[in-house]
Write an enzyme that holds these catalytic residues in place. Sequence first.
Site, PDB file in Angstrom:
ATOM      1  N   PRO A  48       0.845  -1.205   0.000  1.00  8.92           N
ATOM      2  CA  PRO A  48       0.000   0.000   0.000  1.00  8.92           C
ATOM      3  C   PRO A  48       0.877   1.251   0.000  1.00  8.92           C
ATOM      4  CG  PRO A  48      -0.647  -1.525   1.750  1.00  8.92           C
ATOM      5  CD  PRO A  48       0.657  -2.015   1.195  1.00  8.92           C
ATOM      6  N   GLU A  49       0.590   2.157  -0.912  1.00 13.28           N
ATOM      7  CA  GLU A  49       1.334   3.411  -0.996  1.00 13.28           C
ATOM      8  C   GLU A  49       0.522   4.507  -0.294  1.00 13.28           C
ATOM      9  OE1 GLU A  49       4.255   3.922  -2.308  1.00 13.28           O
ATOM     10  OE2 GLU A  49       4.643   2.121  -3.482  1.00 13.28           O
TER      11      GLU A  49
END
Length: 271
Positions: A2-3
Site C-alpha cells: 500500500p502506498e
Amino acid sequence: MPELPEVETTRRGLEPLLAGRRITAFEVREPRLRWPVPEDLTTRLADAQVHRLARRAKYLLLETDRAGVLLHLGMSGSLRHCPPETPLRRHDHLIVHLDNGYQVRLHDPRRFGCCLPLPDDGTPHPLLAELGPEPLDPAFDGDTLFLRSRGRRGPVKAFIMDQAIVVGVGNIYATEALFLAGIRPGRATGRVTRAEYQRLAAHIKAVLAEAIEQGGTTLRDFLREDGTHGYFRQSLHVYGRAGEPCHVCADVLRTRRIGQRASSYCPTCQK
Ligand code: ZN
C-alpha cells in the site's frame, strides 16, 4: 505494497465509520506482526471512544479518549469494515469491535504491518520522529527540495524517495513525477536546478493528489463501506512501460535500476 494514496483512501473511507463510535472490544487474534502487539492494548482500548483516524506518511493513527494506536499496513495489509457475520479470513489478525456491531479487521498475510500504542504524553512516536514533510503539505515545495539537494551526488529519484526528505513518494509516483518534470531518474541530486525542483515538487503533489482522488493505484484489498473494491488504475506514462512508446514523443521508453528499483524513463523527454 500500500502506498500513501491507498493509506489515505483507507483513512478517508474508514474515518466517518469510526469517529464518535465506542470500541466495545479490541481483539488480537495474532500478535506476531512486525513487532508484537502489546498485550495491554486490549484492556487499554476497551470502551474507548474514537476521536479520529489520522495519517502521517503511511502510518494510520487511531486516536481515542483512552489510548492512541499507530497502525501500518506493511507489505500486504488492509483494513476492512464489515458486519460481524462476515466470515473471518485466515489472516485477519486484529479486530476492532464497534458499538454498532460492525467490525474493523486488519488483514495482513505477510505480517509486516504493525499496531503499537502512541505515547500517552502526546509526543510523536519514535517511528514518526525522523520523517520529512508530507508531500501535500504547503511546507513541502521545490525550494526546500533544492536547498536540501545541494552537494548530494546520489540519483535524484532516490533523493525524492528518501522519507527524511519527503514522505510517501513511492516508486510509481517518483517515476511518473520525474517524467512529467522532464528529469531523468539517475541525474545527480545536486545537479538538478531550482526551477526543475519547483516543477518536480508540483508534479509530485499532482500525481499523489490524482491517485488519492482515484482511490489509489495499487490497491487490491481495501473494501469500501459499501462492499465494493476500492481498486482503480491511474493512467501511467512511464511506470511499468519500459520498451513501449512514450506518450509524448513516441520514443521507446528505457529502464535502469536505481536503488534496486526499476526506473523507467523517456530518453528524449527527460534530461
Ligand atoms: Zn518522450
